[in-house]
Design an enzyme around this catalytic site. Structure first.
Site, PDB file in Angstrom:
ATOM      1  N   CYS A  69      26.603 -10.864 -49.489  1.00 16.24           N
ATOM      2  CA  CYS A  69      26.169  -9.525 -48.517  1.00 16.24           C
ATOM      3  C   CYS A  69      27.348  -8.845 -47.826  1.00 16.24           C
ATOM      4  O   CYS A  69      27.099  -7.571 -47.956  1.00 16.24           O
ATOM      5  CB  CYS A  69      24.928 -10.058 -47.708  1.00 16.24           C
ATOM      6  SG  CYS A  69      25.270 -11.646 -47.041  1.00 16.24           S
ATOM      7  N   ARG A  98      31.232 -22.709 -50.763  1.00 21.36           N
ATOM      8  CA  ARG A  98      30.540 -23.187 -49.481  1.00 21.36           C
ATOM      9  C   ARG A  98      31.206 -24.633 -49.230  1.00 21.36           C
ATOM     10  O   ARG A  98      31.217 -25.615 -50.122  1.00 21.36           O
ATOM     11  CB  ARG A  98      29.024 -23.144 -49.494  1.00 21.36           C
ATOM     12  CG  ARG A  98      28.422 -21.707 -49.621  1.00 21.36           C
ATOM     13  CD  ARG A  98      27.073 -21.810 -49.589  1.00 21.36           C
ATOM     14  NE  ARG A  98      26.609 -20.371 -49.695  1.00 21.36           N
ATOM     15  CZ  ARG A  98      25.182 -20.032 -49.896  1.00 21.36           C
ATOM     16  NH1 ARG A  98      24.319 -20.805 -49.675  1.00 21.36           N
ATOM     17  NH2 ARG A  98      25.055 -18.719 -50.174  1.00 21.36           N
ATOM     18  N   GLN A 116      25.822 -16.489 -58.059  1.00 24.16           N
ATOM     19  CA  GLN A 116      24.613 -15.931 -57.587  1.00 24.16           C
ATOM     20  C   GLN A 116      24.180 -15.066 -58.479  1.00 24.16           C
ATOM     21  O   GLN A 116      25.287 -14.025 -58.479  1.00 24.16           O
ATOM     22  CB  GLN A 116      24.270 -15.820 -56.148  1.00 24.16           C
ATOM     23  CG  GLN A 116      24.200 -17.119 -55.477  1.00 24.16           C
ATOM     24  CD  GLN A 116      23.804 -16.960 -53.926  1.00 24.16           C
ATOM     25  OE1 GLN A 116      24.383 -16.253 -53.337  1.00 24.16           O
ATOM     26  NE2 GLN A 116      22.682 -17.458 -53.690  1.00 24.16           N
ATOM     27  N   ASP A 118      23.065 -12.167 -57.282  1.00 25.21           N
ATOM     28  CA  ASP A 118      22.815 -11.734 -55.920  1.00 25.21           C
ATOM     29  C   ASP A 118      22.503 -10.088 -56.123  1.00 25.21           C
ATOM     30  O   ASP A 118      23.449  -9.652 -56.572  1.00 25.21           O
ATOM     31  CB  ASP A 118      23.937 -11.951 -55.216  1.00 25.21           C
ATOM     32  CG  ASP A 118      23.778 -12.536 -53.682  1.00 25.21           C
ATOM     33  OD1 ASP A 118      22.397 -12.384 -53.465  1.00 25.21           O
ATOM     34  OD2 ASP A 118      24.407 -12.744 -53.002  1.00 25.21           O
ATOM     35  N   HIS A 120      21.311  -6.708 -53.492  1.00 20.68           N
ATOM     36  CA  HIS A 120      20.747  -6.234 -52.395  1.00 20.68           C
ATOM     37  C   HIS A 120      20.323  -4.762 -52.181  1.00 20.68           C
ATOM     38  O   HIS A 120      20.823  -3.823 -52.957  1.00 20.68           O
ATOM     39  CB  HIS A 120      22.073  -6.373 -51.443  1.00 20.68           C
ATOM     40  CG  HIS A 120      22.841  -7.533 -51.149  1.00 20.68           C
ATOM     41  ND1 HIS A 120      23.617  -8.177 -51.855  1.00 20.68           N
ATOM     42  CD2 HIS A 120      22.141  -8.430 -49.915  1.00 20.68           C
ATOM     43  CE1 HIS A 120      23.752  -9.252 -51.423  1.00 20.68           C
ATOM     44  NE2 HIS A 120      22.860  -9.640 -50.196  1.00 20.68           N
ATOM     45  N   LYS A 200      12.466 -14.828 -44.550  1.00 20.03           N
ATOM     46  CA  LYS A 200      12.761 -14.879 -46.052  1.00 20.03           C
ATOM     47  C   LYS A 200      11.503 -15.364 -46.629  1.00 20.03           C
ATOM     48  O   LYS A 200      10.623 -16.060 -46.061  1.00 20.03           O
ATOM     49  CB  LYS A 200      14.034 -15.558 -46.522  1.00 20.03           C
ATOM     50  CG  LYS A 200      13.757 -17.171 -46.030  1.00 20.03           C
ATOM     51  CD  LYS A 200      14.848 -17.801 -46.713  1.00 20.03           C
ATOM     52  CE  LYS A 200      14.884 -19.495 -46.356  1.00 20.03           C
ATOM     53  NZ  LYS A 200      15.924 -20.112 -46.917  1.00 20.03           N
ATOM     54  N   HIS A 246      17.918  -8.710 -49.269  1.00 14.05           N
ATOM     55  CA  HIS A 246      18.567  -9.772 -49.977  1.00 14.05           C
ATOM     56  C   HIS A 246      17.598 -10.230 -51.023  1.00 14.05           C
ATOM     57  O   HIS A 246      16.715 -10.546 -50.779  1.00 14.05           O
ATOM     58  CB  HIS A 246      19.404 -10.770 -49.140  1.00 14.05           C
ATOM     59  CG  HIS A 246      20.229 -10.459 -47.789  1.00 14.05           C
ATOM     60  ND1 HIS A 246      21.221 -10.639 -47.835  1.00 14.05           N
ATOM     61  CD2 HIS A 246      19.779 -10.076 -46.847  1.00 14.05           C
ATOM     62  CE1 HIS A 246      21.865 -10.346 -46.457  1.00 14.05           C
ATOM     63  NE2 HIS A 246      20.695  -9.839 -45.990  1.00 14.05           N
TER      64      HIS A 246
END
Length: 273
Positions: A69, A98, A116, A118, A120, A200, A246
């Site tokens: 992000c 991570r 991911q 991912d 946005h 979320k 997100h």
């Protein structure tokens, strides 16, 4: 391995095609960024234990990215945005690293380095409900195409340790719930399980033998846009704060691959061969 690599490339292309059709642009971001980026985003305050130690690059401190992000925020910040540019949707098959505890690692379902799908969405407050609805329709269609007929939905509100003021969380939770209702979702509550920056909605897929796995997610974020000063110029020529959503359909591709193979069995093996 080769068969898994072939299947994964097919799954990734499938996801990209669905994102393109839904109005997302594909972007790419680096694996490392200066520590200042993670300080402003709030990750150094609320997520540091899951990040690897900093590294020195030419006398400056860099960190491996645990999330995409803040990098997408930097892309959004290129050039002044008008309200006419919004909603702006971007997606990336972005690598995240991570520092997961060794005891938590398990096959493809929990790894330290993963990718991911991912996305946005940068939008105005009055666009939140519609963008939430559109994303939920997109992900539900994707899972139906892949043979997952049942998704369990959970709404997670503010965690005990979080960024931002309670008044901001009040607004974020109310708006995300409104978006969930506009999508016709039925969900259960998971008190205190939200991200540090916002509430979320998580989607759990049930596989062929009845096990549930957390897969897709959508999160509403007022805090990072405020921290980075994300604004657009509104109809009056004034600066207006932008909101960030997100959104991930498959989440960790590695974990999703393991779920898909378990769920479809011989079909997935046949595709890979």
């Amino acid at each position: 391995l080769p068969h898994g690599g072939k299947l994964r490339s097919i799954v990734e292309q499938f996801s990209k095609e669905r994102h393109f059709a839904a109005g997302y642009d594909m972007v790419y971001s680096p694996h490392i960024a200066k520590s200042d980026l993670w300080r402003i985003s709030g990750h150094l305050s609320f997520y540091k234990e899951s990040m690897f130690s900093p590294m020195d690059v030419d006398g400056q401190e860099y960190l491996l990215k645990p999330m995409n992000c803040p990098c997408h925020i930097q892309i959004f910040r290129q050039g002044l945005k008008s309200y006419r540019d919004l909603p702006l949707r971007m997606a990336e098959f972005g690598s995240c690293i991570r520092n997961e505890p060794s005891g938590a690692l398990q096959g493809l379902t929990r790894v330290r380095s993963f990718v991911q799908d991912d996305a946005h969405i940068f939008c105005r407050e009055d666009q939140i409900a519609e963008e939430t609805r559109k994303f939920c329709v997109l992900l539900l269609n994707v899972y139906q195409e892949l043979g997952f007929d049942e998704l369990i939905v959970k709404f997670s509100d503010r965690p005990p340790v979080r960024a931002g003021e309670d008044s901001v969380w009040d607004k974020a939770e109310a708006q995300l719930e409104a978006g969930a209702r506009s999508a016709g979702l039925s969900y259960t509550l998971s008190p205190g399980e939200g991200a540090f920056y916002g509430p979320k909605i998580d989607f759990m897929a049930k596989d062929s033998i009845g096990r549930t796995w957390q897969v897709a997610t959508i999160q509403l974020d007022f805090n990072q846009p405020k921290n980075f000063g994300l604004v657009c110029t509104n109809e009056k020529g004034e600066k207006e704060q932008v909101v960030m959503i997100h959104a991930a359909i498959m989440g960790s591709i590695e974990r999703f691959m393991s779920i898909l193979i378990e769920h479809t069995g011989d079909f997935a093996i046949g595709v890979a061969r």
